[in-house]
Motif scaffolding. Structure first.
Motif, PDB file in Angstrom:
ATOM      1  N   GLN A  34      48.936  48.249  43.778  1.00 54.23           N
ATOM      2  CA  GLN A  34      49.123  46.702  43.900  1.00 54.23           C
ATOM      3  C   GLN A  34      47.806  46.095  43.035  1.00 54.23           C
ATOM      4  O   GLN A  34      47.381  45.130  43.264  1.00 54.23           O
ATOM      5  CB  GLN A  34      48.938  46.238  45.317  1.00 54.23           C
ATOM      6  N   GLN A  35      47.593  46.791  42.057  1.00 54.58           N
ATOM      7  CA  GLN A  35      46.386  46.553  41.247  1.00 54.58           C
ATOM      8  C   GLN A  35      46.631  45.109  40.435  1.00 54.58           C
ATOM      9  O   GLN A  35      45.681  44.127  40.393  1.00 54.58           O
ATOM     10  CB  GLN A  35      45.846  47.602  40.423  1.00 54.58           C
ATOM     11  N   GLU A  36      47.843  45.291  39.881  1.00 54.92           N
ATOM     12  CA  GLU A  36      48.305  43.948  39.045  1.00 54.92           C
ATOM     13  C   GLU A  36      48.152  42.516  40.122  1.00 54.92           C
ATOM     14  O   GLU A  36      47.393  41.566  39.601  1.00 54.92           O
ATOM     15  CB  GLU A  36      49.830  43.766  38.632  1.00 54.92           C
ATOM     16  N   GLN A  37      48.761  42.762  41.364  1.00 57.21           N
ATOM     17  CA  GLN A  37      48.750  41.648  42.357  1.00 57.21           C
ATOM     18  C   GLN A  37      47.122  41.293  42.694  1.00 57.21           C
ATOM     19  O   GLN A  37      46.709  39.969  42.576  1.00 57.21           O
ATOM     20  CB  GLN A  37      49.192  41.784  43.497  1.00 57.21           C
ATOM     21  N   MET A  38      46.041  42.243  42.767  1.00 56.52           N
ATOM     22  CA  MET A  38      44.858  41.941  43.116  1.00 56.52           C
ATOM     23  C   MET A  38      44.231  41.306  41.928  1.00 56.52           C
ATOM     24  O   MET A  38      43.379  40.427  42.130  1.00 56.52           O
ATOM     25  CB  MET A  38      44.168  42.946  43.485  1.00 56.52           C
ATOM     26  N   LEU A  39      44.506  41.771  40.701  1.00 57.26           N
ATOM     27  CA  LEU A  39      43.744  41.276  39.646  1.00 57.26           C
ATOM     28  C   LEU A  39      44.339  39.874  39.327  1.00 57.26           C
ATOM     29  O   LEU A  39      43.342  39.181  38.930  1.00 57.26           O
ATOM     30  CB  LEU A  39      43.787  42.134  38.408  1.00 57.26           C
ATOM     31  N   ASP A  40      45.708  39.475  39.335  1.00 61.60           N
ATOM     32  CA  ASP A  40      45.952  38.354  38.989  1.00 61.60           C
ATOM     33  C   ASP A  40      45.376  37.199  40.098  1.00 61.60           C
ATOM     34  O   ASP A  40      44.865  36.276  39.615  1.00 61.60           O
ATOM     35  CB  ASP A  40      47.384  38.324  39.331  1.00 61.60           C
ATOM     36  N   ALA A  41      45.248  37.750  41.282  1.00 61.47           N
ATOM     37  CA  ALA A  41      44.870  36.783  42.294  1.00 61.47           C
ATOM     38  C   ALA A  41      43.389  36.465  42.009  1.00 61.47           C
ATOM     39  O   ALA A  41      42.863  35.476  42.138  1.00 61.47           O
ATOM     40  CB  ALA A  41      45.059  37.508  43.698  1.00 61.47           C
ATOM     41  N   LEU A  42      42.362  37.456  41.680  1.00 66.39           N
ATOM     42  CA  LEU A  42      41.112  37.269  41.447  1.00 66.39           C
ATOM     43  C   LEU A  42      40.831  36.542  40.280  1.00 66.39           C
ATOM     44  O   LEU A  42      40.061  35.477  40.265  1.00 66.39           O
ATOM     45  CB  LEU A  42      40.411  38.708  41.249  1.00 66.39           C
ATOM     46  N   TYR A  43      41.524  36.642  39.079  1.00 63.36           N
ATOM     47  CA  TYR A  43      41.435  35.779  37.903  1.00 63.36           C
ATOM     48  C   TYR A  43      41.803  34.468  38.350  1.00 63.36           C
ATOM     49  O   TYR A  43      41.094  33.574  37.742  1.00 63.36           O
ATOM     50  CB  TYR A  43      42.526  36.258  36.955  1.00 63.36           C
ATOM     51  N   ALA A  44      42.952  34.186  39.035  1.00 66.51           N
ATOM     52  CA  ALA A  44      43.486  32.977  39.298  1.00 66.51           C
ATOM     53  C   ALA A  44      42.194  32.057  40.277  1.00 66.51           C
ATOM     54  O   ALA A  44      41.855  31.273  40.068  1.00 66.51           O
ATOM     55  CB  ALA A  44      44.681  32.836  40.146  1.00 66.51           C
ATOM     56  N   ALA A  45      41.793  32.822  41.199  1.00 68.46           N
ATOM     57  CA  ALA A  45      40.809  32.344  41.944  1.00 68.46           C
ATOM     58  C   ALA A  45      39.250  31.925  41.236  1.00 68.46           C
ATOM     59  O   ALA A  45      38.813  31.075  41.500  1.00 68.46           O
ATOM     60  CB  ALA A  45      40.523  33.370  43.106  1.00 68.46           C
ATOM     61  N   ASN A  46      39.188  32.849  40.207  1.00 74.35           N
ATOM     62  CA  ASN A  46      37.845  32.661  39.462  1.00 74.35           C
ATOM     63  C   ASN A  46      37.975  31.448  38.526  1.00 74.35           C
ATOM     64  O   ASN A  46      37.231  30.397  38.353  1.00 74.35           O
ATOM     65  CB  ASN A  46      37.531  33.769  38.772  1.00 74.35           C
ATOM     66  N   PHE A  47      39.265  31.458  37.676  1.00 76.58           N
ATOM     67  CA  PHE A  47      39.346  30.712  36.470  1.00 76.58           C
ATOM     68  C   PHE A  47      40.068  29.494  36.646  1.00 76.58           C
ATOM     69  O   PHE A  47      39.979  28.416  35.837  1.00 76.58           O
ATOM     70  CB  PHE A  47      39.883  31.400  34.976  1.00 76.58           C
ATOM     71  N   ALA A  48      41.120  29.353  37.608  1.00 81.00           N
ATOM     72  CA  ALA A  48      42.247  28.349  37.759  1.00 81.00           C
ATOM     73  C   ALA A  48      41.697  27.567  39.283  1.00 81.00           C
ATOM     74  O   ALA A  48      42.447  26.720  39.644  1.00 81.00           O
ATOM     75  CB  ALA A  48      43.419  28.755  37.941  1.00 81.00           C
ATOM     76  N   ASP A  49      40.343  27.767  39.480  1.00 79.62           N
ATOM     77  CA  ASP A  49      39.985  27.126  40.867  1.00 79.62           C
ATOM     78  C   ASP A  49      38.347  27.008  40.955  1.00 79.62           C
ATOM     79  O   ASP A  49      37.842  27.946  40.514  1.00 79.62           O
ATOM     80  CB  ASP A  49      40.485  27.939  42.024  1.00 79.62           C
ATOM     81  N   ALA A  50      37.963  25.753  41.148  1.00 78.79           N
ATOM     82  CA  ALA A  50      36.559  25.470  40.892  1.00 78.79           C
ATOM     83  C   ALA A  50      35.837  25.982  42.251  1.00 78.79           C
ATOM     84  O   ALA A  50      34.550  26.314  42.156  1.00 78.79           O
ATOM     85  CB  ALA A  50      36.353  24.045  40.858  1.00 78.79           C
ATOM     86  N   GLU A  51      36.505  26.149  43.336  1.00 73.85           N
ATOM     87  CA  GLU A  51      35.892  26.716  44.293  1.00 73.85           C
ATOM     88  C   GLU A  51      34.890  28.168  44.221  1.00 73.85           C
ATOM     89  O   GLU A  51      35.413  28.945  43.677  1.00 73.85           O
ATOM     90  CB  GLU A  51      36.695  27.108  45.633  1.00 73.85           C
ATOM     91  N   PRO A  52      33.591  28.012  44.742  1.00 77.35           N
ATOM     92  CA  PRO A  52      32.912  29.351  44.530  1.00 77.35           C
ATOM     93  C   PRO A  52      33.493  30.595  44.993  1.00 77.35           C
ATOM     94  O   PRO A  52      34.241  30.540  46.041  1.00 77.35           O
ATOM     95  CB  PRO A  52      31.638  28.872  45.331  1.00 77.35           C
ATOM     96  N   LEU A  53      33.546  31.767  44.200  1.00 77.23           N
ATOM     97  CA  LEU A  53      34.030  32.846  44.610  1.00 77.23           C
ATOM     98  C   LEU A  53      33.068  34.117  44.668  1.00 77.23           C
ATOM     99  O   LEU A  53      33.212  34.949  45.579  1.00 77.23           O
ATOM    100  CB  LEU A  53      34.961  33.339  43.422  1.00 77.23           C
ATOM    101  N   PHE A  54      32.028  33.994  44.075  1.00 80.73           N
ATOM    102  CA  PHE A  54      31.095  35.095  43.878  1.00 80.73           C
ATOM    103  C   PHE A  54      30.419  35.270  45.147  1.00 80.73           C
ATOM    104  O   PHE A  54      29.477  34.265  45.679  1.00 80.73           O
ATOM    105  CB  PHE A  54      30.142  35.148  42.717  1.00 80.73           C
ATOM    106  N   GLY A  55      30.318  36.478  45.828  1.00 79.25           N
ATOM    107  CA  GLY A  55      29.328  36.757  46.988  1.00 79.25           C
ATOM    108  C   GLY A  55      30.011  35.866  48.393  1.00 79.25           C
ATOM    109  O   GLY A  55      29.158  35.858  49.212  1.00 79.25           O
ATOM    110  N   ASP A  56      30.963  35.512  47.916  1.00 80.14           N
ATOM    111  CA  ASP A  56      31.682  34.705  49.212  1.00 80.14           C
ATOM    112  C   ASP A  56      32.993  35.590  50.001  1.00 80.14           C
ATOM    113  O   ASP A  56      33.803  35.632  49.447  1.00 80.14           O
ATOM    114  CB  ASP A  56      32.187  33.343  48.914  1.00 80.14           C
TER     115      ASP A  56
END
Lengths: 240, 240
Positions: free
Chosen positions: A118-140
């Motif tokens: 399920q790598q595609e699903q994880m990568l899409d979710a991480l990209y969306a969380a990082n680039f399509a959402d301003a909420e801090p992601l790193f180290g959280d």
């Protein structure tokens, strides 16, 4: 997810806007490719900044300005350009307010997800969380857990992977060593059956062309030695 | 299990004595190979007789004699030769009394085990159950379950895989399609980074030589196009 006729390896970082954009453009080309069902795509780890301290490095525009000696305006203008290209490809992109930081834990999650198919699903979710959402992601960790769970991953299992920093660490480093072998110094970097490579978020048309070329010229291994095999006529030593 | 520098794909059948022997000889070469920790070995499916009816085809010597029009004495002499070669490599080999049959379910188990990162364990267990033990194996679900559990696999999960004949069936067929692409008509068949191939249960020395040659000449992909990547100096369009 296994033993397809052609393998495409994509080195990527969750920090990398061109990787986000490139994934969309490559996928747009792949879904129209005649042999798409025989192409196996695997995402490999590449840290743009492996020396970044664990956790967040703060606001992305502040960070880029400081790191590359630009003004805040220049850094923001660069992000706006990237955002426009992403929007044009049909992707959301938050220009200001995102954070940036060390992506090692995300690469570990991607290797875990790969093992689950399920790598595609994880990568899409991480990209969306990082680039399509301003909420801090790193180290959280809590946010990473929410992102993974939102993509269908088990909460307890996600927490286990995040909590043990040795899990999948070797796999991340092995990907990075392989990238080094291939002389990769930027991402995204696409390798087709280890024969051809494409660097960067190319236009969809170029990916389509690369897929066709790599497919048409996919490698046939050279036979070094032949003996003592079992075949349709039984197990016999071939006559030399 | 991922992203090693060199990948060795080994097409194999659990029915195939030379595959059993070849695995031992290849492993003997690999453990002495300087870069063993950077070699990723994956076992791929090949059915010597995909038309064999599901389950057992009976005693192996009777079956071989009938199938290839030999006398029972000729068939047993062939098995004795194979057994002697196996013994010489340090493997047990039951010459008479074993059965033979359709191996599709075992290939499905091997793909499942691969997903768990435990393909070697499953393959070794299946080889030992087939070649080092006279007890019937083919089409005997209970025995397959015991073999898998003995190798450390979960009993309920093993039963689930065996009960659903669609599970990993596509993966088995994809391996077989790939073998066909490479013109493989006998096993074991070893492919090094899709660049070099070796057919048959070669002597350990030949495997050592093939590993060295494939390592020394491992492929470097040719760059087809280069633009819009993120690197150590940020995300910028390269100057063409």
């Amino acid at each position: 997810m296994e033993a397809h006729i052609m393998q495409v390896e994509i080195w990527t970082d969750v920090n990398c806007p061109f990787c986000y954009l490139g994934k969309k453009r490559f996928n747009d080309a792949l879904i129209e490719f005649d042999h798409a069902d025989q192409v196996d795509v695997v995402h490999r780890s590449f840290e743009l900044d492996p020396t970044a301290p664990t956790g967040t490095s703060g606001n992305v525009i502040d960070h880029l300005a400081k790191k590359y000696g630009r003004t805040l305006e220049e850094a923001e203008a660069g992000e706006r350009q990237l955002g426009a290209a992403a929007n044009e490809a049909g992707l959301e992109y938050v220009v200001t307010g995102r954070d940036v930081g060390n992506s090692f834990d995300m690469h570990r999650l991607l290797h875990w997800a790969k093992e689950l198919g399920q790598q595609e699903q994880m990568l899409d979710a991480l990209y969306a969380a990082n680039f399509a959402d301003a909420e801090p992601l790193f180290g959280d960790t809590e946010r990473l857990v929410r992102v993974a769970v939102g993509a269908g991953f088990d909460e307890a299992a996600t927490r286990e992977v995040l909590a043990d920093e040795q899990r999948y660490a070797d796999e991340v480093r092995a990907d990075e060593r392989q990238a080094q072998e291939f002389g990769v110094n930027g991402v995204p970097f696409y390798v087709f059956d280890r024969k051809y490579a494409v660097s960067g978020a190319q236009p969809k048309e170029l990916f389509a062309q690369a897929l066709s070329q790599a497919w048409g010229e996919r490698p046939q291994p050279t036979l070094l030695a032949d003996s003592d095999a079992c075949g349709p006529d039984g197990c016999a030593v071939p006559q030399n």
